[in-house]
Each structure stands twice: as C-alpha cells, then as structure tokens.
Enzyme design. Structure first.
Site, PDB file in Angstrom:
ATOM      1  NE  ARG A 172      -3.985  -1.825   0.268  1.00  0.00           N
ATOM      2  CZ  ARG A 172      -4.137  -3.184  -0.286  1.00  0.00           C
ATOM      3  NH1 ARG A 172      -2.974  -3.493  -0.984  1.00  0.00           N
ATOM      4  NH2 ARG A 172      -5.210  -3.888  -0.178  1.00  0.00           N
ATOM      5  CB  SER A 196      -9.362  -1.414   3.753  1.00  0.00           C
ATOM      6  OG  SER A 196      -9.618  -2.559   3.410  1.00  0.00           O
ATOM      7  CD  GLU A 255      -5.966   1.020   1.813  1.00  0.00           C
ATOM      8  OE1 GLU A 255      -6.038  -0.159   2.563  1.00  0.00           O
ATOM      9  OE2 GLU A 255      -6.578   1.046   0.939  1.00  0.00           O
TER      10      GLU A 255
END
Ligand SMILES: Cc1cc2nc3c(=O)[nH]c(=O)nc-3n(C[C@H](O)[C@H](O)[C@H](O)COP(=O)(O)OP(=O)(O)OC[C@H]3O[C@@H](n4cnc5c(N)ncnc54)[C@H](O)[C@@H]3O)c2cc1C
Length: 349
Positions: free
Chosen positions: A171, A244, A341
C-alpha cells in the site's frame, strides 16, 4: 470556461466525486482532457505552488475530505487504452490515467490478457492505482507495472519511471511518500496471453469450484473475485465508504509473537521485511468493539471492521474523529499504531 486541453470550474461541488459522499467544495476544479496541457497549466499557476499544490483527484475512492480543500483540484480525463507491443505472448498495455480501473481489467480480459484479473472491481482510476500500489487477492499492481508516465511538478517536465523507480511496497510507493510531486498521466503494464492465473489466495479456488470451473482462465478468476467482493464489501453506491480505512499494521516480529501468545486468534502474516510481521487491523478493531459502531451518520461497517461508512450526512471531520478514536483505542489496548489507507485532505492524521 473551455480552453484547449482543459476546463475550469469554480466552487465545484465534490459530493458526487468522492465515494464517502462527503459534501465539500473545491475552490477550483481543473478537468484535464489532454495531459499535454499540464506544462501550460503549471505556467499559469493552475497546478498551485510548492506551498499549496493542487490535489489530483481520481475517482475519489481513497480519500477523505476532512473539510473543504484549500487548493485547486485536478482531474485527468484521458481514458485511452492500447496494446503497445507483443513478444512471445507478453503484451505491453498502456492506459491513460483517467481510465477506470475496472474498465482496464475488462479491456485486458476482452483482449485475452491475464495479469490483472485478481484486481477486478477495485474502484478508482488507472492513474491512482500506482499511488498506493493497489492490491487484492494475492496480487499488487507493482508486480505488473513496466513504467509510470508522469508530469514532474518540481522539474516541470514529463518523466518515465521504471518499476524500480516507483519503489512499490505494501500500500505504498514513491508517489505516496511525496504526494504532491508527480502527476501520473499513464501507466504501462506487462500482461500475458498464457500465464496461468494465480488462484492461491484464500477463497478464490473455493469460489471457482462453486462456479463449476475446473481449469480457470483469467476471466473466470475475475468473475470469482467480483462475486467475493460483492458479498464482502459495502457498495459505495449504496453506502458511502472508501474501502479499508486502515492499513494492516507492520510490527517487529518479537512484538507480533508476544501479541499472538496473549491473543491466540490474532491473525499474523509474514511481511516483505523478514524482521516484521503484518497484523490484521480488522481483528484489532473488532476486538476493541468497534464493528457496527455509529456516531450519528459516521460509523463502522457492521460487516467489516476495517470499513468506515457514511450513513447519510456525516461530515468528513466526524469520520476523521471516529477514525482517531479507533486508532487511540487500538494503541491503548494492543500498543499497535494504526495508519489510515486513504489520503486525509484538509487535516493532519
Ligand atoms: C469499496 C472499495 C473497495 C476498495 N478495495 C480496494 C482494494 O481491494 N485494494 C486497494 O488497494 N484499494 C482498494 N480501495 C481503495 C481505492 O479504490 C484505491 O486506492 C484506488 O486506487 C483509488 O483510486 P481513485 O482514482 O479513486 O483515487 P483517489 O481517491 O481520487 O485518490 C487517491 C490518491 O491518489 C492520488 N491520485 C489520484 N490520481 C492521481 C494521479 N493521476 N496522479 C497522482 N496522484 C493521483 C490522489 O491525490 C490521492 O492521494 C477500495 C475502495 C473502495 C471504496
């Protein structure tokens, strides 16, 4: 106002341009139809400056407007997708930043190409995909990227960054670390006509069996992934969310072992760095009792502890406040720091 290669809109409403459905207003929205206009836009100050750089907006599925953005917003609208060349069944495909991510996955499948099928149905644009190195069902796009074409705002020139230059990680990428430098204008992928699809990730093989598929082709895997995702994740068209909200935290191996002894059902995964372990953020949040929690219209999905939801009229600062309380409770109980995120616009984490 219409000018060659771009359009300007002042006081642009953003509610329909972010999947949280947050009601915010941009002072200026610059819609770039032709990326070649970027140097001219920079020359006119429409990309902002070092102190207040314009924010690049894709599909708005990985950001939270904590308030009205103070800077101009820029959207790249080019959507062309084309095969560049082919050798021994390996095909280079170039897609412009404004193309929809899932539209690209569908294009590759329609052209008999495998490699992106595990990433089917991820919302957003091609241009945003390298920013956090999108990943799902055992594949990250960094594994498929040949190069990223970008406009470097610092040097005011177009650059071509090879995969190694992009510093892809979980990520993460160079673009996420210096978010206001490169504007991604196109991404080049290396895809395959004959590589077997990757069905090792939990649930994919079972879903294929349930579909009655014995020898899976990439299109079958994409269909299995779409079915799994539709069952598991709340659809932003029905309830505002950004997928998320927290990354799975990476912690030193010794800390993970101590936590696993104290909490035997805590999922612990290996990490790329052998000295670290990845923990399940969803488990940590659920253990603190947040699943299904609701403060007015800001809430945590009842189905998925990682997903923050807007039940209707939540403000961005209310969702951010809830996220901070979740972070603080996980830190107090487990000594683990959660990181968001999505990009938080207009506030510090
Ligand atoms: C229901 C749901 C499920 C999701 N599932 C996943 C998943 O499985 N895996 C996953 O990795 N992500 C997932 N996401 C997150 C999100 O879809 C991805 O991160 C996606 O790549 C964001 O694309 P976007 O175009 O919406 O980007 P935006 O949200 O518009 O922007 C995200 C960031 O990228 C920057 N950016 C956007 N375009 C450019 C550009 N051209 N150049 C430079 N910077 C740019 C923005 O400034 C911002 O910092 C999910 C989100 C939702 C809502």
């Amino acid at each position: 106002m219409t000018t060659a290669g771009y359009r300007l809109q002042r006081r642009a409403p953003l509610r329909a341009l972010n999947t949280f459905g947050i009601d915010a207003t941009a002072p200026l929205l610059v819609e770039v139809d032709d990326a070649q206009a970027l140097p001219a836009l920079a020359g006119q100050g429409l990309l902002g400056d070092a102190a207040s750089p314009a924010l690049v907006l894709g599909g708005g599925s990985n950001l939270l407007f904590a308030g009205d953005p103070a800077t101009p917003l820029l959207r790249l609208r080019g959507t062309r997708i084309a095969a560049v060349d082919e050798h021994d069944g390996q095909v280079r495909v170039r897609a412009e930043a404004g193309a929809g991510w899932h539209a690209l996955v569908e294009w590759t499948l329609a052209h008999g190409l495998g490699g992106l099928e595990n990433l089917a149905l991820i919302p957003g644009t091609v241009g945003a995909a390298p920013i956090q190195n999108i990943g799902a069902y055992g594949v990250e796009i960094g594994e498929r990227v040949v190069a990223v074409e970008a406009f470097d705002r610092l040097d005011a020139r177009f650059v071509r960054l090879d995969r190694e230059d992009c510093a892809f990680a979980y990520r993460d990428s160079r673009f996420k670390r210096t978010p206001d430098r490169e504007i991604v204008v196109a991404v080049e992928f290396l895809l395959s006509r004959n590589a077997p699809p990757d069905i090792a990730y939990a649930g994919v093989a079972d879903e294929l069996s349930a579909m009655g598929v014995a020898a899976a082709m990439p299109a079958d895997v994409a269909e299995a992934v779409c079915r799994l995702r539709r069952r598991k994740l709340p659809d932003p068209a029905r309830i505002g969310n950004a997928g998320s909200f927290f990354k799975n935290p990476l912690v030193p191996a010794a800390q993970a072992e101590a936590l696993a002894i104290a909490h035997p059902d805590l999922p612990v995964f290996p990490a790329a760095d052998a000295g670290l372990r990845k923990l399940s953020a969803a488990w940590l949040i659920d253990a603190c009792g947040w699943k299904g929690h609701r403060d007015g219209d800001a809430g945590v999905s009842a189905a998925h502890a990682l997903v923050l939801v807007n039940h209707g009229a939540a403000r961005g600062d209310e969702l951010l406040g809830l996220a901070r309380r979740i972070r603080d409770s996980v830190a107090a109980r487990f000594g683990v720091a959660l990181e968001p995120e999505p990009r938080i616009v207009g506030a510090a984490w």
